[in-house]
Design a protein around this motif. Structure first.
Motif, PDB file in Angstrom:
ATOM      1  N   GLY A   1      69.332 131.970 -38.090  1.00  0.00           N
ATOM      2  CA  GLY A   1      68.828 131.381 -36.851  1.00  0.00           C
ATOM      3  C   GLY A   1      68.329 129.963 -37.030  1.00  0.00           C
ATOM      4  N   CYS A   2      67.478 129.554 -36.099  1.00  0.00           N
ATOM      5  CA  CYS A   2      66.949 128.188 -36.108  1.00  0.00           C
ATOM      6  C   CYS A   2      65.438 128.135 -36.224  1.00  0.00           C
ATOM      7  N   GLY A   3      64.792 129.216 -36.555  1.00  0.00           N
ATOM      8  CA  GLY A   3      63.331 129.187 -36.666  1.00  0.00           C
ATOM      9  C   GLY A   3      62.708 129.011 -35.299  1.00  0.00           C
ATOM     10  N   SER A   4      61.927 127.965 -35.125  1.00  0.00           N
ATOM     11  CA  SER A   4      61.292 127.672 -33.831  1.00  0.00           C
ATOM     12  C   SER A   4      62.345 127.077 -32.907  1.00  0.00           C
ATOM     13  N   GLU A   5      63.086 127.955 -32.246  1.00  0.00           N
ATOM     14  CA  GLU A   5      64.254 127.547 -31.460  1.00  0.00           C
ATOM     15  C   GLU A   5      63.886 126.693 -30.252  1.00  0.00           C
ATOM     16  N   LEU A   6      64.651 125.603 -30.078  1.00  0.00           N
ATOM     17  CA  LEU A   6      64.451 124.688 -28.953  1.00  0.00           C
ATOM     18  C   LEU A   6      65.508 124.882 -27.878  1.00  0.00           C
ATOM     19  N   ILE A   7      66.752 125.085 -28.320  1.00  0.00           N
ATOM     20  CA  ILE A   7      67.866 125.163 -27.377  1.00  0.00           C
ATOM     21  C   ILE A   7      69.021 125.871 -28.080  1.00  0.00           C
ATOM     22  N   ASN A   8      69.825 126.623 -27.319  1.00  0.00           N
ATOM     23  CA  ASN A   8      71.023 127.204 -27.911  1.00  0.00           C
ATOM     24  C   ASN A   8      72.153 127.266 -26.903  1.00  0.00           C
TER      25      ASN A   8
ATOM     26  N   VAL B   1      74.837 125.724 -22.255  1.00  0.00           N
ATOM     27  CA  VAL B   1      73.500 125.988 -22.778  1.00  0.00           C
ATOM     28  C   VAL B   1      73.055 127.349 -22.244  1.00  0.00           C
ATOM     29  N   THR B   2      72.609 128.221 -23.135  1.00  0.00           N
ATOM     30  CA  THR B   2      72.186 129.564 -22.727  1.00  0.00           C
ATOM     31  C   THR B   2      70.669 129.698 -22.664  1.00  0.00           C
ATOM     32  N   SER B   3      69.939 128.854 -23.406  1.00  0.00           N
ATOM     33  CA  SER B   3      68.485 128.828 -23.259  1.00  0.00           C
ATOM     34  C   SER B   3      67.950 127.498 -23.757  1.00  0.00           C
ATOM     35  N   VAL B   4      66.859 127.074 -23.132  1.00  0.00           N
ATOM     36  CA  VAL B   4      66.193 125.836 -23.529  1.00  0.00           C
ATOM     37  C   VAL B   4      64.695 126.061 -23.386  1.00  0.00           C
ATOM     38  N   GLY B   5      63.935 125.630 -24.408  1.00  0.00           N
ATOM     39  CA  GLY B   5      62.500 125.864 -24.419  1.00  0.00           C
ATOM     40  C   GLY B   5      61.705 124.918 -23.535  1.00  0.00           C
TER      41      GLY B   5
END
Length: 162
Positions: free
Chosen positions: A53-60, A66-70
């Motif tokens: 993964g990306c740890g502290s995820e910002l966007i994916n 784009v499926t999610s953005v923080g």
């Protein structure tokens, strides 16, 4: 060596050191070859890339959208379907500096492409008044940003990271 200079209020990072300026936006590059790997999921996170993964995820993304953005602070402005998953961070603050991780999820175990980038947010550079100094500072030089260190699987050609 400066490869790409700031364009308006958005800088594109493209060298060994990344610098951004308070209040500006910065774009951290991350590209992969859709022709080679197909459309694939990816994520951006704070900190260096962990094992998964990306740890502290910002966007994916799912490779198409784009499926999610923080936060509205982060966006992918490139063509995701063509492998441009560069991250733009808007309205830089000092606390935005540090490590960022771009992970492109290629098929197979432990086969992901990873890019770790570290950047520093600096105070805004001001151009000296030409009447009080013999030195001249060009706007292009004052706003230059150089890019990051690519770590992990990298195949660079035409700005492709992977």
């Amino acid at each position: 060596m400066v490869i790409t200079a700031a364009r308006g209020r958005v800088a594109l990072a493209t060298g060994p050191q990344v610098r951004g300026y308070l209040g500006q936006a910065i774009t951290l590059p991350c590209h992969y070859s859709v022709r080679t790997y197909g459309k694939t999921a990816m994520c951006w996170g704070r900190g260096q890339c962990p094992t998964f993964g990306c740890g502290s995820e910002l966007i994916n993304t799912n490779g198409v959208t784009v499926t999610s953005v923080g936060s509205e602070k982060y966006q992918l402005g490139g063509n995701i379907e063509q492998g441009d998953v560069s991250l733009t961070i808007k309205q830089l603050r000092k606390e935005d500096g540090g490590w960022y991780c771009c992970r492109v999820q290629f098929s197979g175990p432990f086969n992901d492409g990873k890019v770790n980038m570290n950047f520093l947010v600096l105070d805004e550079i001001t151009t000296p008044n030409p009447s009080t100094t013999n030195e001249s500072v060009h706007a292009q030089d004052a706003n230059s940003v150089t890019a990051s260190t690519f770590v992990g699987q990298t195949k660079s050609s035409n700005y492709d990271v992977f």
